[in-house]
Write a protein that holds these residues in place. Structure first.
Motif, mmCIF file in Angstrom:
data_model
loop_
_atom_site.group_PDB
_atom_site.id
_atom_site.type_symbol
_atom_site.label_atom_id
_atom_site.label_comp_id
_atom_site.label_asym_id
_atom_site.label_seq_id
_atom_site.Cartn_x
_atom_site.Cartn_y
_atom_site.Cartn_z
ATOM 1 N N ASP A 116 87.249 11.451 6.025
ATOM 2 C CA ASP A 116 86.261 12.521 6.033
ATOM 3 C C ASP A 116 86.026 13.036 4.616
ATOM 4 O OD1 ASP A 116 84.756 14.753 7.517
ATOM 5 O OD2 ASP A 116 86.187 15.862 6.285
ATOM 6 N N SER A 117 84.771 13.235 4.251
ATOM 7 C CA SER A 117 84.447 13.594 2.869
ATOM 8 C C SER A 117 84.998 14.967 2.484
ATOM 9 C CB SER A 117 82.937 13.563 2.650
ATOM 10 O OG SER A 117 82.275 14.480 3.515
ATOM 11 N N PHE A 118 85.014 15.916 3.409
ATOM 12 C CA PHE A 118 85.553 17.234 3.093
ATOM 13 C C PHE A 118 87.057 17.152 2.799
ATOM 14 C CE2 PHE A 118 81.722 18.501 5.420
ATOM 15 C CZ PHE A 118 81.252 19.521 4.608
ATOM 16 N N SER A 140 99.731 25.739 6.326
ATOM 17 C CA SER A 140 98.985 25.416 7.539
ATOM 18 C C SER A 140 97.672 26.197 7.555
ATOM 19 C CB SER A 140 99.814 25.772 8.780
ATOM 20 O OG SER A 140 99.065 25.585 9.963
ATOM 21 N N PHE A 141 96.565 25.457 7.488
ATOM 22 C CA PHE A 141 95.247 26.071 7.602
ATOM 23 C C PHE A 141 94.816 26.027 9.064
ATOM 24 C CE2 PHE A 141 95.242 24.881 3.127
ATOM 25 C CZ PHE A 141 94.552 25.916 2.510
ATOM 26 N N TYR A 142 94.677 27.212 9.685
ATOM 27 C CA TYR A 142 94.184 27.369 11.053
ATOM 28 C C TYR A 142 94.692 26.254 11.983
ATOM 29 C CZ TYR A 142 90.597 25.647 7.773
ATOM 30 O OH TYR A 142 89.946 25.068 6.717
ATOM 31 N N GLY A 143 96.018 26.152 12.079
ATOM 32 C CA GLY A 143 96.633 25.108 12.894
ATOM 33 C C GLY A 143 96.324 25.260 14.377
ATOM 34 N N THR A 144 96.080 24.140 15.037
ATOM 35 C CA THR A 144 95.788 24.143 16.473
ATOM 36 C C THR A 144 96.901 23.417 17.223
ATOM 37 O OG1 THR A 144 94.506 22.092 16.303
ATOM 38 C CG2 THR A 144 93.310 24.175 16.075
ATOM 39 N N ARG A 145 97.019 23.710 18.516
ATOM 40 C CA ARG A 145 97.981 23.050 19.405
ATOM 41 C C ARG A 145 99.408 23.161 18.863
ATOM 42 N NH1 ARG A 145 94.997 19.537 22.941
ATOM 43 N NH2 ARG A 145 92.794 19.589 22.366
ATOM 44 N N ILE A 146 99.732 24.307 18.298
ATOM 45 C CA ILE A 146 101.072 24.507 17.749
ATOM 46 C C ILE A 146 102.061 24.750 18.881
ATOM 47 C CG2 ILE A 146 102.514 25.996 16.312
ATOM 48 C CD1 ILE A 146 100.133 26.572 14.576
ATOM 49 N N ASP A 147 103.165 24.039 18.840
ATOM 50 C CA ASP A 147 104.240 24.247 19.803
ATOM 51 C C ASP A 147 105.138 25.359 19.268
ATOM 52 O OD1 ASP A 147 106.327 24.189 21.555
ATOM 53 O OD2 ASP A 147 106.897 22.097 21.202
ATOM 54 N N HIS A 156 88.161 24.385 4.207
ATOM 55 C CA HIS A 156 87.928 23.036 3.674
ATOM 56 C C HIS A 156 86.557 22.475 4.035
ATOM 57 C CE1 HIS A 156 89.023 21.785 7.741
ATOM 58 N NE2 HIS A 156 88.867 20.516 7.452
ATOM 59 N N ARG A 157 85.827 23.164 4.905
ATOM 60 C CA ARG A 157 84.442 22.762 5.182
ATOM 61 C C ARG A 157 83.574 24.004 5.378
ATOM 62 N NH1 ARG A 157 83.967 18.578 8.346
ATOM 63 N NH2 ARG A 157 86.081 17.759 8.242
ATOM 64 N N PRO A 158 83.433 24.819 4.313
ATOM 65 C CA PRO A 158 82.646 26.062 4.412
ATOM 66 C C PRO A 158 81.182 25.769 4.719
ATOM 67 C CG PRO A 158 83.133 25.563 2.116
ATOM 68 C CD PRO A 158 83.937 24.604 2.943
ATOM 69 N N GLY A 159 80.577 26.685 5.513
ATOM 70 C CA GLY A 159 79.196 26.460 5.925
ATOM 71 C C GLY A 159 78.208 27.476 5.405
ATOM 72 N N GLU A 176 79.063 32.800 1.774
ATOM 73 C CA GLU A 176 80.157 33.742 1.997
ATOM 74 C C GLU A 176 81.450 32.990 2.285
ATOM 75 O OE1 GLU A 176 76.370 35.494 2.321
ATOM 76 O OE2 GLU A 176 77.205 33.880 3.587
ATOM 77 N N GLU A 177 81.364 31.950 3.114
ATOM 78 C CA GLU A 177 82.543 31.144 3.390
ATOM 79 C C GLU A 177 83.009 30.406 2.140
ATOM 80 O OE1 GLU A 177 82.150 28.539 6.718
ATOM 81 O OE2 GLU A 177 82.599 30.130 8.165
ATOM 82 N N ASP A 178 82.056 30.011 1.309
ATOM 83 C CA ASP A 178 82.403 29.359 0.046
ATOM 84 C C ASP A 178 83.315 30.244 -0.796
ATOM 85 O OD1 ASP A 178 81.790 26.765 -0.602
ATOM 86 O OD2 ASP A 178 79.697 27.178 -1.011
ATOM 87 N N LYS A 179 82.985 31.522 -0.876
ATOM 88 C CA LYS A 179 83.795 32.449 -1.676
ATOM 89 C C LYS A 179 85.200 32.587 -1.094
ATOM 90 C CE LYS A 179 79.828 35.183 -3.245
ATOM 91 N NZ LYS A 179 79.153 36.511 -3.204
ATOM 92 N N ASP A 180 85.285 32.691 0.223
ATOM 93 C CA ASP A 180 86.598 32.811 0.847
ATOM 94 C C ASP A 180 87.369 31.497 0.775
ATOM 95 O OD1 ASP A 180 86.433 35.472 1.437
ATOM 96 O OD2 ASP A 180 85.777 35.191 3.513
ATOM 97 N N ALA A 181 86.653 30.378 0.834
ATOM 98 C CA ALA A 181 87.310 29.079 0.686
ATOM 99 C C ALA A 181 87.949 28.966 -0.693
ATOM 100 C CB ALA A 181 86.303 27.947 0.894
ATOM 101 N N GLU A 182 87.248 29.481 -1.704
ATOM 102 C CA GLU A 182 87.806 29.484 -3.066
ATOM 103 C C GLU A 182 89.053 30.346 -3.133
ATOM 104 O OE1 GLU A 182 88.349 28.843 -7.124
ATOM 105 O OE2 GLU A 182 87.123 27.775 -5.649
#
Length: 307
Positions: free
Chosen positions: A118-120, A220-227, A279-282, A285-291
């Motif tokens: 994936d490019s991102f 961990s960035f916004y981890g899913t399915r965490i046990d 890692h895939r800001p849209g 505003e998300e760009d600033k927070d991604a930084e």
């Protein structure tokens, strides 16, 4: 600085693999590693190869990456596509290495469901390498990642086709390779692990099995399915980064998991942000927070592994 083309060339060390250093032993899944065969076949521009140690094989080939990364810290980065033999199959990964000002630290990046190509994900890995690191992105899905053209109703079926034990086995194989490549006997520094979404949830399982042997920290960035059961077995500090508007990663769940872990662990919440923003800001505003999220992650790694 405008569009930057990364000069890519194979930088595999011309030496056989070593045994893992004494301070880094592999726990439960290490027995799964024995089915992989290792012999380094180095593919250069002239397609020359060098072989070592019978019954093992690692190949690497050139990888060209284009990016619009503007970091002043960015130096020349080399990219390699690596392949390990697993019986009649191969497992693949991308390795990005800082050619100049390399700090010697090895990072393992576990992708989201869109996979290692994936490019991102690759752009993020490239940027991390720009800051002096060596970062490996394995193919968790053996050439069958989730694609955006598939209906969401098929997601659970797709996930079910990817055996957790097989994924754990592949990660163990690449972890051992990274140990040989980036850790030396007597070196107190360890590896680090980063995960997005699916990979962010998987990250805790990897750290729990490792028990602090090889990995010194995780992000961990916004981890899913965490046990949540495995949280108490994690022996190193983990940084959790997420948004409070994420439908797939609840703040309360992550905070409860963090309480069961190493006291040095930390949760960073971005107000109004949803899933995947770092890692895939849209949006701008998300760009600033991604930084901001990237800088927090980078400083965390420096604090725990470099300084």
């Amino acid at each position: 600085m405008g569009l930057a083309t990364v000069r890519a060339f194979c930088v595999c060390a011309n030496q056989p693999l070593l045994h893992p250093p004494a301070h880094c032993h592999f726990l439960p899944t290490s027995s799964l590693f024995s089915s992989f065969s290792f012999q380094k076949n180095y593919k250069f521009n002239l397609q020359k190869s060098i072989q070592h140690a019978a019954n093992s094989k690692l190949s690497c080939s050139l990888l060209n990456v284009e990016s619009d990364i503007n970091d002043e810290a960015c130096e020349l980065v080399s990219g390699e596509e690596l392949s390990l033999e697993d019986d009649d199959d191969n497992i693949h990964a991308y390795l990005f290495k800082a050619v100049k000002n390399n700090n010697g630290i090895g990072l393992l990046l576990l992708s989201d469901i869109y996979g290692f190509e994936d490019s991102f994900t690759r752009d993020f890995a490239y940027r991390v390498a720009c800051n002096g690191f060596n970062i490996l992105v394995p193919d968790l899905f053996r050439g069958n990642p989730w694609t955006k053209d598939q209906p969401n109703t098929l997601l659970e079926q797709w996930i079910a086709r990817h055996n957790p034990e097989r994924i754990a086995k592949d990660i163990t194989a690449w972890t051992e390779w990274m140990t040989d490549e980036f850790l030396t006997s007597g070196d107190s520094r360890k590896l680090s692990i980063i995960g997005f979404c699916f990979g962010g949830g998987l990250l805790l399982e990897v750290l729990a099995r490792d028990e602090g042997a090889c990995f010194g920290t995780g992000i961990s960035f916004y981890g899913t399915r965490i046990d949540p059961v495995v949280a108490s077995d994690v022996k190193v500090p983990v940084l959790f980064i997420l948004g409070d508007s994420d439908p797939f990663c609840a703040v309360s769940e992550i905070e409860n998991i963090q309480k069961k872990m190493d006291r040095g662990s930390k949760v960073v919440i971005f107000p109004g942000r949803g899933h995947g923003f770092a890692h895939r800001p849209g949006s701008p505003e998300e760009d600033k927070d991604a930084e901001k999220a990237y800088v927090i992650m980078r400083d965390w790694i420096y604090e725990h592994l470099v300084v």
